[in-house]
Design a protein around this motif. Structure first.
Motif, short mmCIF file in Angstrom:
data_model
loop_
_atom_site.label_atom_id
_atom_site.label_comp_id
_atom_site.label_asym_id
_atom_site.label_seq_id
_atom_site.Cartn_x
_atom_site.Cartn_y
_atom_site.Cartn_z
N GLN A 1 -6.40 2.57 -7.09
CA GLN A 1 -6.66 3.08 -5.82
C GLN A 1 -7.56 2.25 -4.84
OE1 GLN A 1 -8.77 7.06 -6.48
NE2 GLN A 1 -7.90 7.98 -4.66
N GLU A 2 -7.03 2.66 -3.72
CA GLU A 2 -7.70 1.70 -2.53
C GLU A 2 -8.27 2.63 -1.45
OE1 GLU A 2 -7.80 -1.47 -2.30
OE2 GLU A 2 -6.18 -2.03 -3.79
N TRP B 1 -3.08 3.83 -2.60
CA TRP B 1 -2.97 3.06 -3.67
C TRP B 1 -2.48 1.57 -3.17
CZ3 TRP B 1 -2.60 7.94 -3.41
CH2 TRP B 1 -3.04 8.81 -4.49
N SER B 2 -2.62 0.50 -4.00
CA SER B 2 -2.01 -0.81 -3.99
C SER B 2 -0.97 -0.88 -5.36
CB SER B 2 -2.90 -1.77 -3.66
OG SER B 2 -3.85 -1.76 -5.04
N ILE C 1 0.97 -1.25 -0.09
CA ILE C 1 0.05 0.02 -0.03
C ILE C 1 0.87 1.39 -0.07
CG2 ILE C 1 -1.73 1.32 1.12
CD1 ILE C 1 -2.81 -1.20 0.19
N ASP D 1 -10.70 1.72 0.73
CA ASP D 1 -10.70 0.98 2.26
C ASP D 1 -9.47 1.60 2.91
OD1 ASP D 1 -13.12 0.01 1.51
OD2 ASP D 1 -12.23 -1.97 0.87
#
Length: 64
Positions: free
Chosen positions: A48-49, A59-60, A15, A51
């Protein structure tokens, strides 16, 4: 035993709290394209993440 048709050489993910579009994505794609790999299935990806975006955008990113 039959020969393997594909193999996972490396899987790295994590991440980031920096947008990969600011330079990482292009550099990672150039790195993947500039090498000859033992398998044709080597990729870089990011997304984009939401959570993980509590205090700041996240972002991952991964190589696989």
């Amino acid at each position: 035993m039959p020969a393997l048709k594909d193999e996972m050489v490396l899987n790295v993910d994590g991440i980031l709290h920096v947008d990969p579009a600011l330079g990482l994505r292009e550099r990672a794609q150039r790195f993947v394209a500039s090498r000859q790999w033992a398998t044709p299935s080597v990729f870089y990806g990011d997304q984009q993440e939401p959570d993980f975006s509590h205090d700041s955008p996240a972002w991952s990113a991964c190589f696989y």
